[in-house]
Write a protein that holds these residues in place. Structure first.
Motif, mmCIF file in Angstrom:
data_model
loop_
_atom_site.group_PDB
_atom_site.id
_atom_site.type_symbol
_atom_site.label_atom_id
_atom_site.label_comp_id
_atom_site.label_asym_id
_atom_site.label_seq_id
_atom_site.Cartn_x
_atom_site.Cartn_y
_atom_site.Cartn_z
ATOM 1 N N UNK A 1 109.358 -6.010 24.235
ATOM 2 C CA UNK A 1 109.662 -5.639 22.843
ATOM 3 C C UNK A 1 109.299 -6.771 21.890
ATOM 4 N N UNK A 2 109.100 -6.408 20.633
ATOM 5 C CA UNK A 2 108.734 -7.404 19.628
ATOM 6 C C UNK A 2 109.897 -8.330 19.288
ATOM 7 N N UNK A 3 111.115 -7.811 19.394
ATOM 8 C CA UNK A 3 112.287 -8.638 19.114
ATOM 9 C C UNK A 3 112.710 -9.391 20.370
ATOM 10 N N UNK A 4 113.504 -10.443 20.185
ATOM 11 C CA UNK A 4 113.980 -11.241 21.320
ATOM 12 C C UNK A 4 114.842 -10.382 22.244
ATOM 13 N N UNK A 5 114.656 -10.550 23.539
ATOM 14 C CA UNK A 5 115.451 -9.799 24.517
ATOM 15 C C UNK A 5 115.508 -10.586 25.817
ATOM 16 N N UNK A 6 116.287 -10.059 26.760
ATOM 17 C CA UNK A 6 116.391 -10.709 28.068
ATOM 18 C C UNK A 6 115.056 -10.699 28.816
ATOM 19 N N UNK A 7 114.166 -9.777 28.454
ATOM 20 C CA UNK A 7 112.870 -9.705 29.127
ATOM 21 C C UNK A 7 112.041 -10.965 28.906
ATOM 22 N N UNK A 8 112.320 -11.687 27.822
ATOM 23 C CA UNK A 8 111.579 -12.917 27.540
ATOM 24 C C UNK A 8 111.777 -13.969 28.629
ATOM 25 N N UNK A 9 112.863 -13.828 29.389
ATOM 26 C CA UNK A 9 113.172 -14.809 30.434
ATOM 27 C C UNK A 9 112.623 -14.407 31.801
ATOM 28 N N UNK A 10 111.994 -13.232 31.886
ATOM 29 C CA UNK A 10 111.659 -12.678 33.192
ATOM 30 C C UNK A 10 110.190 -12.745 33.566
ATOM 31 N N UNK A 11 109.411 -13.497 32.807
ATOM 32 C CA UNK A 11 108.006 -13.655 33.159
ATOM 33 C C UNK A 11 107.102 -12.694 32.412
#
Length: 256
Positions: free
Chosen positions: A197-207
């Motif tokens: 997603x364009x906004x910050x999310x937990x996915x940013x930490x997952x590679x």
């Protein structure tokens, strides 16, 4: 004066703003109240109906209003407006289980519903701030998904099993496959299968993509196992252990 239904609203949502914390607080408060009054609600059919229809209203009315808003503002787009996100799927499953009491839907509502909606409440993928219509829609429906799972657990007495974790994982993977095909067909990014997603999310930490999808699967499986252990398996073992400790004393009293 700016309209709170304007799709071009000039302000953006800010994570962990005062309004966001209030929404989180409301979610926690409703969960605590449902737990504290679970026995009273379960003992009276009229209270069960009140909670049931309140949850149905909180799920269905905002979602219907959202699609009316999409069409009336001219922003409906198959690439962004179809109800194909995970929380949209669990929203419809929540409505279905409230209407039918179908036990096979319960693991999906409990594991996928709580897991997905709780992440959404904590890290919203939301472009509109309070008091925009989309802010209220977003938090009302996600909190209602969580409350539906808790209602079916604490009031209606539904319980997951180890097998139901596998059933939920199978549902998620089949859903992802079908949604992925839609993404390819219309150029969408439902369930964030094509990109983060364009906004910050937990996915940013997952590679990077597609690594984060595999990591998500492992996290989801771990979370479901933890939810089953923490709220069902371990408490059941503690209760059985306590009963065994009290059994000899009660037997001796009976014998006397």
């Amino acid at each position: 004066m700016e309209s709170y239904f304007d799709p071009q609203y000039p302000e953006a949502f800010a994570a962990f703003s005062v309004e966001h914390w209030i929404a989180i607080g409301i979610c926690i408060t409703l969960g605590l109240l449902l737990y504290l009054f679970r026995t009273a609600i379960a003992s009276k059919l009229s209270l069960q109906k009140t909670v049931k229809w309140s949850l149905l209203a909180a799920l269905a009315l905002p979602e219907a209003s959202l699609h009316v808003w999409y069409v009336s503002t001219g922003i409906w787009d198959p690439a962004t407006s179809l109800p194909l996100e995970l929380c949209s799927l669990t929203l419809f499953l929540s409505i279905a289980i409230l209407l039918t009491d179908e036990r096979r839907l319960y693991p999906l509502v409990y594991f996928a519903g709580i897991g997905g909606a709780l992440q959404a409440v904590l890290t919203p993928n939301l472009g509109y701030p309070f008091p925009h219509f989309r802010f209220f829609h977003f938090f009302v429906v996600h909190i209602a998904i969580i409350m539906t799972a808790l209602y079916m657990t604490w009031v209606r007495g539904y319980r997951p099993t180890w097998k139901s974790i596998a059933w939920t994982m199978a549902f998620l993977n089949v859903s992802a496959l079908l949604v992925g095909l839609v993404n390819l067909a219309v150029g969408s990014n439902y369930m964030f299968l094509m990109r983060k997603p364009d906004t910050a999310s937990l996915l940013d930490l997952l590679g990077p993509h597609p690594v984060y999808i595999v990591v998500e699967e492992l996290i989801a499986l771990s979370l479901f196992i933890l939810m089953h252990l923490a709220f069902f398996v371990i408490p059941d073992r503690i209760r059985r252990s306590r009963r065994r400790k009290h059994e000899p004393a009660s037997l001796s009293l009976t014998g006397d």
